[in-house]
Design an enzyme around this catalytic site. Structure first.
Site, PDB file in Angstrom:
ATOM      1  N   MET A   3       0.726  -1.454   0.069  1.00 42.03           N
ATOM      2  CA  MET A   3      -0.386  -0.606   0.291  1.00 42.03           C
ATOM      3  C   MET A   3       0.841   1.201   0.119  1.00 42.03           C
ATOM      4  SD  MET A   3      -2.765  -0.839   3.101  1.00 42.03           S
ATOM      5  CE  MET A   3      -4.198  -2.063   2.669  1.00 42.03           C
ATOM      6  N   ASP A  55       8.997   2.073  -8.709  1.00 41.79           N
ATOM      7  CA  ASP A  55      10.037   3.736  -8.893  1.00 41.79           C
ATOM      8  C   ASP A  55      10.609   4.020 -10.072  1.00 41.79           C
ATOM      9  OD1 ASP A  55      10.730   3.684  -6.234  1.00 41.79           O
ATOM     10  OD2 ASP A  55      12.556   2.110  -6.406  1.00 41.79           O
TER      11      ASP A  55
END
Length: 218
Positions: free
Chosen positions: A30, A91
């Site tokens: 999350m 990322d």
């Protein structure tokens, strides 16, 4: 490299907040997704418009907090292969949003044609190379090699471009941002080459070991 030196500081700063989130029912995955959504939103809502004083501290805070997911996973024993995959994938989305937003800013706001072309081109190169660096490591690990070497980790690249953005926001000429992009591109290219060389050496060693009597090919 800044990333290696900063991990201990991140752990000290974010372990307690991470554990508090765990008690509230928040999972590492999350946090990973939420952090990426916030980072992408911050990048696309500040950088293309040239809000260069607001963007660096905002993105720095979000990217620093991004380490909470890994800290939370380790502290609660919830590390997993999927979590690592998700973190790496998110990322790449965050990095793409940052460098892509800088490309948009350069295309829209730079009046000098030559500087605009150079900056946009460098931004595109950065988008490719900042994705190639972690890909080289992931691909190496898939064949049983290790490619954790390199002069520029993600933290290093983001600090370089963050400083360049802030400098332009404080009044430095626009070419400073172009120089920052060039430095990120060069450092990323060197890192990719370093990883290729290291993996080649390891692959050759594996092949020699496999060709030896009694050896097993990996």
């Amino acid at each position: 490299m800044l990333g290696q030196h900063g991990r201990g500081l991140s752990t000290a700063l974010f372990t307690r907040p991470a554990l508090a989130l765990a008690r509230a029912g928040v999972t590492p995955n999350m946090l990973t997704v939420a952090g990426t959504v916030l980072t992408v939103g911050a990048a696309v809502s500040t950088l293309p418009q040239g809000r260069f004083l607001l963007a660096p501290p905002l993105l720095a805070a979000l990217l620093a907090a991004d380490s909470c997911d890994g800290i939370l996973a380790r502290a609660t024993g919830r590390t997993s292969q999927f979590g690592a995959f998700l973190d790496s994938t998110m990322d790449r989305l965050a990095d793409g949003a940052i460098f892509g937003s800088l490309i948009v800013w350069a295309a829209l706001h730079l009046a000098d044609g030559a500087l605009r072309t150079t900056t946009v081109s460098l931004g595109v190169v950065c988008v490719v190379l900042v994705a190639a660096v972690p890909y080289a490591r992931a691909r190496a690990e898939s064949i049983g090699a290790t490619a954790s070497v390199g002069i520029a980790e993600r933290t290093d690249r983001l600090v370089i471009i963050g400083v360049a953005i802030l400098a332009v926001g404080l009044g430095a000429p626009a070419w400073v941002l172009s120089a920052g992009l060039a430095l990120v591109a060069a450092a990323s290219a060197v890192t990719v080459i370093q990883r290729i060389v290291v993996v080649r050496s390891q692959a050759l060693a594996q092949e020699r070991a496999g060709a030896m009597p009694g050896g097993e090919r990996a």
